[in-house]
Design a protein around this motif. Structure first.
Motif, PDB file in Angstrom:
ATOM      1  N   ILE A 577      25.714  49.121  20.774  1.00 56.53           N
ATOM      2  CA  ILE A 577      26.666  49.604  19.780  1.00 56.53           C
ATOM      3  C   ILE A 577      26.064  49.429  18.392  1.00 56.53           C
ATOM      4  CG2 ILE A 577      27.901  47.422  19.446  1.00 56.53           C
ATOM      5  CD1 ILE A 577      30.521  49.020  19.536  1.00 56.53           C
ATOM      6  N   ALA A 578      26.355  50.347  17.489  1.00 64.72           N
ATOM      7  CA  ALA A 578      25.856  50.281  16.112  1.00 64.72           C
ATOM      8  C   ALA A 578      27.024  50.200  15.154  1.00 64.72           C
ATOM      9  CB  ALA A 578      24.996  51.508  15.804  1.00 64.72           C
ATOM     10  N   ARG A 579      26.876  49.359  14.141  1.00 66.74           N
ATOM     11  CA  ARG A 579      27.891  49.263  13.089  1.00 66.74           C
ATOM     12  C   ARG A 579      27.187  49.292  11.731  1.00 66.74           C
ATOM     13  NH1 ARG A 579      32.600  47.816  15.957  1.00 66.74           N
ATOM     14  NH2 ARG A 579      32.322  46.297  17.629  1.00 66.74           N
ATOM     15  N   ARG A 580      27.846  49.923  10.784  1.00 67.02           N
ATOM     16  CA  ARG A 580      27.285  50.035   9.432  1.00 67.02           C
ATOM     17  C   ARG A 580      28.164  49.304   8.424  1.00 67.02           C
ATOM     18  NH1 ARG A 580      28.417  53.329   5.258  1.00 67.02           N
ATOM     19  NH2 ARG A 580      29.627  54.798   6.550  1.00 67.02           N
ATOM     20  N   HIS A 581      27.519  48.500   7.570  1.00 71.68           N
ATOM     21  CA  HIS A 581      28.175  47.848   6.436  1.00 71.68           C
ATOM     22  C   HIS A 581      27.457  48.326   5.182  1.00 71.68           C
ATOM     23  CE1 HIS A 581      30.280  44.654   4.203  1.00 71.68           C
ATOM     24  NE2 HIS A 581      29.145  44.514   3.537  1.00 71.68           N
ATOM     25  N   GLY A 582      28.160  49.106   4.354  1.00 72.69           N
ATOM     26  CA  GLY A 582      27.476  49.718   3.222  1.00 72.69           C
ATOM     27  C   GLY A 582      26.408  50.678   3.731  1.00 72.69           C
ATOM     28  N   ALA A 583      25.173  50.485   3.255  1.00 80.25           N
ATOM     29  CA  ALA A 583      24.063  51.333   3.709  1.00 80.25           C
ATOM     30  C   ALA A 583      23.319  50.727   4.886  1.00 80.25           C
ATOM     31  CB  ALA A 583      23.101  51.577   2.543  1.00 80.25           C
ATOM     32  N   GLN A 584      23.641  49.487   5.248  1.00 81.50           N
ATOM     33  CA  GLN A 584      22.878  48.758   6.275  1.00 81.50           C
ATOM     34  C   GLN A 584      23.479  48.953   7.661  1.00 81.50           C
ATOM     35  OE1 GLN A 584      20.245  46.228   5.012  1.00 81.50           O
ATOM     36  NE2 GLN A 584      19.545  47.030   6.960  1.00 81.50           N
ATOM     37  N   TRP A 585      22.636  49.347   8.608  1.00 79.21           N
ATOM     38  CA  TRP A 585      23.049  49.483  10.005  1.00 79.21           C
ATOM     39  C   TRP A 585      22.595  48.265  10.803  1.00 79.21           C
ATOM     40  CZ3 TRP A 585      26.143  52.993  12.372  1.00 79.21           C
ATOM     41  CH2 TRP A 585      26.430  54.180  11.687  1.00 79.21           C
ATOM     42  N   TYR A 586      23.463  47.850  11.716  1.00 77.49           N
ATOM     43  CA  TYR A 586      23.156  46.801  12.682  1.00 77.49           C
ATOM     44  C   TYR A 586      23.380  47.379  14.076  1.00 77.49           C
ATOM     45  CZ  TYR A 586      23.487  43.480   8.775  1.00 77.49           C
ATOM     46  OH  TYR A 586      23.300  42.806   7.588  1.00 77.49           O
ATOM     47  N   ILE A 587      22.342  47.357  14.898  1.00 81.92           N
ATOM     48  CA  ILE A 587      22.455  47.847  16.269  1.00 81.92           C
ATOM     49  C   ILE A 587      22.340  46.645  17.197  1.00 81.92           C
ATOM     50  CG2 ILE A 587      21.473  49.309  18.063  1.00 81.92           C
ATOM     51  CD1 ILE A 587      20.676  50.054  14.440  1.00 81.92           C
TER      52      ILE A 587
END
Length: 650
Positions: A577-587
């Protein structure tokens, strides 16, 4: 004879018109792929659902029944209206911060032989259905006690289920169940009796073979209704809405909801997809509800330390709490949670000193409270401070004066309307005094992120504390974690308490239950599990024992998200699953299977090919290294059993 023939003709004509009208009552999603069809046969109302032309739900009943009114039989259609909905809203506490909700609505009005009226509202958006009943006032009676809601769901016979049983009232530790902390059984055939014979908690996931997936839940529950569950199912695939058992809340209060007239039921939600992407990404629990009151301040959320999780009851003392305040300051966290027992073990005066000390460190204090008055035997204090309005407001006024940021309220008594009122009263009063609220030992949140601006999460899951209590929970940690994005966390904030980096679950990291998952798996849960306030399980020794990049990751990981994208997975096996906070993505990815999982992951939403990866090495130890996407926008990864991965990029 001629008059008899005319009368017979007119009767047949009327029946034909009624059937034809019923057959023509349908509403589809904006993309035309999802269709709900209402049928009225011999005065009984039902609905069917198709997705891409495939039947997902067969003939499923609708209606309400009470002693005063029976709105399930003898119905006739008297009006129908339709409209399109196109709304936008922002909600920072859910999986996607800015939402555009587009749906088509159908409102049908029915009348029984006594002229009592029932309105059924269906809203159909792409991959989502929400429906509820509205009951107008048709006489002097201004309330309606609902004894049965007939709303049902008829699945194809090939369907398998992912369900958690509803616990029997007043069982478990100190009579604290039901608390939504039962285990899910994956891919089980329909019709097998639940563990306790009490039906199943929401949400409920169904796999319809090649047709796809269905997630059932409800939203919009407040003090005007009870929370509901799913009944026992039949082998033929029929389930229906069921109300709480009478024994919940220690037998106090009615198990049946009473609504004012005019009034309405909560929304029943159905999410459907040919694959799991719509299930994970759904926002339907929030799309159809509205805020219940205005925020008294601009609430912010974030990360918290939590001594109790690994250090347990003995840590609820002045010195250990000061240690965890220091840990929060070192990590740059917004909060430190002081758990149950602080009233007796620390006292109000010394707690005030801790609050003042935390302020000097730029850390906000959150305090634990016992909800109970009479519905269980849980001994932890403070007790009897949240269950009555006058005492609750005085306590919250003290917290506001001291600068406390939030509360965590535990040990609720069930799902009756009376208990729902307590949840709402706590939230509303806490908002008056500028406090955010987490619930523990509690029911599923049902749209509460949008309904209550100071709501900050609920447990309602077999959460991380069970890793401390039993080895079985550790043995099954990866399996359970791989379920939650598809079921429990798909419909609401899940205050799990993730990221336990101790290999041994005790204060000194040298005894107790043994963690089976890798450190990178634990980091992945900070992304995988969504809640606007995360009470992380890290401890002071982790800063010495973990590589600096692990500590750095935990210092910077966010808890609120602007977007969520499902990439790959199967409940009980693995999840990416991928989540974005601002411009930063965390997969984030985890593997619950017993063999290595080799995956090619497409990341079309990333603009940079230069990524940072946190991965397990061959010895199951953490490593951090650069990772590059190939020309097709993919990365290839291998997930160890009980292992994980996190990729960070823009």
């Amino acid at each position: 004879m001629r008059y008899l023939q005319i009368a017979l003709f007119m009767t047949l004509f009327a029946i034909t018109i009624q059937v034809a009208t019923a057959q023509n009552i349908s509403v589809s999603s904006p993309d035309k792929k999802l269709t709900v069809k209402l049928s009225l046969n011999e005065g009984k109302l039902s609905y069917q659902v198709t997705l891409d032309g495939k039947e997902m739900l067969g003939d499923s009943p609708l209606g309400l029944r009470g002693a005063q009114m029976d709105l399930s039989t003898g119905l006739k259609l008297i009006d129908k209206q339709s409209r399109s909905i196109d709304e936008t809203y922002s909600e920072p506490k859910i999986k996607i911060s800015k939402i555009r909700y587009q749906a088509n609505e159908l409102l049908c009005s029915f009348e029984n032989i006594k002229k009592n009226k029932l309105e059924v509202v269906f809203r159909v958006s792409n991959n989502n259905i929400a429906f509820r009943y509205q009951v107008p006032q048709t006489g002097e009676r201004a309330n309606f006690t609902i004894e049965e809601e007939l709303s049902g769901y008829k699945f194809p016979v090939e369907t398998t289920t992912f369900l958690a049983p509803q616990a029997t009232a007043m069982i478990g530790w100190m009579k604290t169940k039901p608390s939504y902390e039962e285990e899910y059984i994956a891919d089980q055939p329909m019709g097998i009796p639940s563990k306790y014979g009490q039906g199943y908690t929401f949400p409920a996931l169904f796999h319809l073979g090649d047709k796809g997936w269905v997630l059932l839940s409800e939203t919009g529950v407040n003090s005007l209704y009870c929370a509901s569950k799913l009944s026992e199912g039949t082998k033929e695939g029929s389930y229906k809405i069921a109300f709480p058992s009478q024994g919940e809340n220690n037998g106090i209060g009615s198990a049946n909801p009473t609504i004012p007239l005019p009034g309405n039921t909560p929304w029943r939600t159905i999410t459907m997809g040919s694959n799991l992407k719509p299930i994970v990404e759904t926002t339907i629990p929030f799309d159809v509800v509205e805020p219940q009151y205005e925020a008294t301040k601009n609430y912010t959320f974030g990360r918290s330390t939590w001594s109790w999780l690994e250090w347990q009851d003995a840590s609820i003392n002045y010195n250990d709490q000061k240690t965890f305040i220091d840990l929060a300051a070192d990590m740059g966290y917004e909060y430190a949670l002081i758990d149950g027992g602080w009233e007796k073990n620390i006292g109000y005066k010394k707690t005030e000193e801790l609050i003042t000390y935390a302020k000097s460190k730029n850390v906000g204090i959150c305090l634990w409270y016992n909800s109970n008055g009479y519905w269980n035997d849980a001994p932890q204090d403070p007790k009897n401070k949240m269950n009555t309005a006058s005492v609750r407001k005085a306590e919250m006024a003290w917290m506001q004066r001291m600068g406390v940021k939030g509360i965590k309220v535990d040990f609720f008594g069930g799902d009756k309307q009376e208990t729902m009122k307590l949840y709402e009263d706590i939230l509303a009063d806490a908002n008056t005094f500028g406090l955010h609220v987490i619930f523990h030992g509690c029911t599923l949140p049902r749209g509460w992120e949008r309904m209550y601006p100071n709501y900050a999460g609920s447990e309602a899951v077999l959460a991380s504390e069970n890793l401390i209590f039993t080895q079985q929970a550790n043995d099954n940690e990866a399996f359970n974690a791989s379920l939650h994005p598809f079921i429990r966390n798909a419909v609401g904030a899940m205050e799990f308490g993730p990221v336990l980096l101790n290999k041994h679950h005790n204060k000194n990291n040298d005894g107790g239950k043994i963690r089976k998952t890798t450190e990178i798996f634990q980091l992945a849960t900070a992304i995988l599990f969504q809640s606007p306030v995360q009470n992380f399980g890290i401890t002071p020794n982790n800063l010495r024992e973990m590589p600096s990049y692990v500590t750095s990751f935990m210092k910077n990981v966010p808890t609120t998200w602007d977007n969520t994208v499902f990439i790959d997975g199967y409940p009980g096996k693995y999840c990416v699953i991928a989540r974005r906070h601002g411009a930063q993505w965390y997969i984030a990815a985890i593997n619950a299977e017993k063999t290595v999982k080799n995956l090619s992951i497409k990341l079309p939403f990333l603009s940079s090919t230069e990524l940072t990866a946190y991965m397990d090495d061959s010895n199951r130890l953490p490593q951090s290294k650069p990772l590059k996407m190939d020309k097709s926008g993919q990365v290839k990864v291998s997930l160890l059993p009980d292992g994980g991965m996190v990729i960070v990029g823009k």
